[in-house]
Design a protein around this motif. Structure first.
Motif, PDB file in Angstrom:
ATOM      1  N   UNK A 119       0.827  -1.457   0.178  1.00 10.93           N
ATOM      2  CA  UNK A 119       0.053  -0.109  -0.013  1.00 10.93           C
ATOM      3  C   UNK A 119       0.987   1.119  -0.058  1.00 10.93           C
ATOM      4  N   UNK A 120       0.234   2.287  -0.649  1.00  8.75           N
ATOM      5  CA  UNK A 120       0.883   3.563  -0.661  1.00  8.75           C
ATOM      6  C   UNK A 120       0.663   4.274   1.046  1.00  8.75           C
ATOM      7  N   UNK A 121       1.819   4.802   1.464  1.00 11.20           N
ATOM      8  CA  UNK A 121       1.784   5.258   2.911  1.00 11.20           C
ATOM      9  C   UNK A 121       0.833   6.345   3.162  1.00 11.20           C
ATOM     10  N   UNK A 122       0.132   6.258   4.226  1.00  8.29           N
ATOM     11  CA  UNK A 122      -0.833   7.181   4.582  1.00  8.29           C
ATOM     12  C   UNK A 122      -0.178   8.219   5.203  1.00  8.29           C
ATOM     13  N   UNK A 123       0.994   8.230   5.522  1.00 11.90           N
ATOM     14  CA  UNK A 123       1.918   9.160   6.273  1.00 11.90           C
ATOM     15  C   UNK A 123       2.674   9.734   5.559  1.00 11.90           C
ATOM     16  N   UNK A 124       3.406  10.942   5.299  1.00 13.82           N
ATOM     17  CA  UNK A 124       4.588  11.222   4.583  1.00 13.82           C
ATOM     18  C   UNK A 124       5.292  12.169   5.622  1.00 13.82           C
ATOM     19  N   UNK A 125       6.786  12.309   5.297  1.00 17.50           N
ATOM     20  CA  UNK A 125       7.437  13.073   6.067  1.00 17.50           C
ATOM     21  C   UNK A 125       8.223  13.469   5.042  1.00 17.50           C
ATOM     22  N   UNK A 126       8.214  15.182   4.547  1.00 18.96           N
ATOM     23  CA  UNK A 126       8.968  15.902   3.633  1.00 18.96           C
ATOM     24  C   UNK A 126       9.483  17.273   4.275  1.00 18.96           C
ATOM     25  N   UNK A 127      10.588  17.301   4.318  1.00 16.58           N
ATOM     26  CA  UNK A 127      10.903  18.697   4.930  1.00 16.58           C
ATOM     27  C   UNK A 127      10.347  19.993   4.534  1.00 16.58           C
ATOM     28  N   UNK A 128       9.757  19.976   3.342  1.00 10.82           N
ATOM     29  CA  UNK A 128       9.063  21.212   2.838  1.00 10.82           C
ATOM     30  C   UNK A 128       7.533  21.173   3.418  1.00 10.82           C
ATOM     31  N   UNK A 129       7.385  20.363   4.051  1.00  8.12           N
ATOM     32  CA  UNK A 129       5.933  20.077   4.956  1.00  8.12           C
ATOM     33  C   UNK A 129       6.015  20.018   6.211  1.00  8.12           C
ATOM     34  N   UNK A 130       5.874  21.069   7.026  1.00  7.49           N
ATOM     35  CA  UNK A 130       5.891  20.957   8.610  1.00  7.49           C
ATOM     36  C   UNK A 130       7.386  20.606   9.089  1.00  7.49           C
ATOM     37  N   UNK A 131       8.283  21.148   8.172  1.00  5.73           N
ATOM     38  CA  UNK A 131       9.648  20.789   8.601  1.00  5.73           C
ATOM     39  C   UNK A 131       9.979  19.278   8.727  1.00  5.73           C
ATOM     40  N   UNK A 148       7.983  16.840   9.706  1.00  5.48           N
ATOM     41  CA  UNK A 148       7.139  16.391  10.671  1.00  5.48           C
ATOM     42  C   UNK A 148       6.139  15.275   9.836  1.00  5.48           C
ATOM     43  N   UNK A 149       6.152  13.875  10.354  1.00 11.15           N
ATOM     44  CA  UNK A 149       5.318  13.020   9.877  1.00 11.15           C
ATOM     45  C   UNK A 149       3.828  13.402   9.695  1.00 11.15           C
ATOM     46  N   UNK A 150       3.061  13.778   8.596  1.00  9.74           N
ATOM     47  CA  UNK A 150       1.820  14.146   8.470  1.00  9.74           C
ATOM     48  C   UNK A 150       1.043  13.155   7.711  1.00  9.74           C
ATOM     49  N   UNK A 151      -0.339  13.151   8.033  1.00  8.36           N
ATOM     50  CA  UNK A 151      -1.446  12.379   6.953  1.00  8.36           C
ATOM     51  C   UNK A 151      -1.110  12.836   5.656  1.00  8.36           C
ATOM     52  N   UNK A 152      -0.654  12.130   4.746  1.00 12.41           N
ATOM     53  CA  UNK A 152      -0.804  12.307   3.426  1.00 12.41           C
ATOM     54  C   UNK A 152      -1.821  13.316   2.757  1.00 12.41           C
ATOM     55  N   UNK A 153      -1.502  14.387   1.944  1.00 11.00           N
ATOM     56  CA  UNK A 153      -2.223  15.153   1.577  1.00 11.00           C
ATOM     57  C   UNK A 153      -2.902  16.370   2.476  1.00 11.00           C
ATOM     58  N   UNK A 154      -2.152  16.391   3.645  1.00 18.02           N
ATOM     59  CA  UNK A 154      -2.633  17.508   4.631  1.00 18.02           C
ATOM     60  C   UNK A 154      -1.336  17.819   5.320  1.00 18.02           C
TER      61      UNK A 154
END
Length: 70
Positions: free
Chosen positions: A2-14, A16-22
């Protein structure tokens, strides 16, 4: 897999793991649950997160906690 429901991207909230698309940190869900709140309460507070996403994060945490196949 499955594709991850949580992403971690330094461009999004520094990163911080966030719900994908939010921009909602996944840890907020666990904070709500720790305070005795329900998933319904969480979704009401963060409507960009879908119930299915919240449940998938809980399932992922369970798999990691019990060292089950992720």
């Amino acid at each position: 897999m499955k594709k991850s429901v949580v992403i971690s991207d330094k461009e999004i909230m520094g990163g911080t793991p966030v719900f994908k698309g939010t921009r909602v940190p996944s840890e907020y869900l666990f904070e709500y649950l720790e305070r005795g709140k329900s998933i319904k309460d969480f979704i009401k507070s963060f409507p960009t997160v879908k119930k299915k996403q919240a449940i998938e994060v809980i399932k992922l945490a369970e798999k990691l906690l019990f060292n089950r196949e992720v």
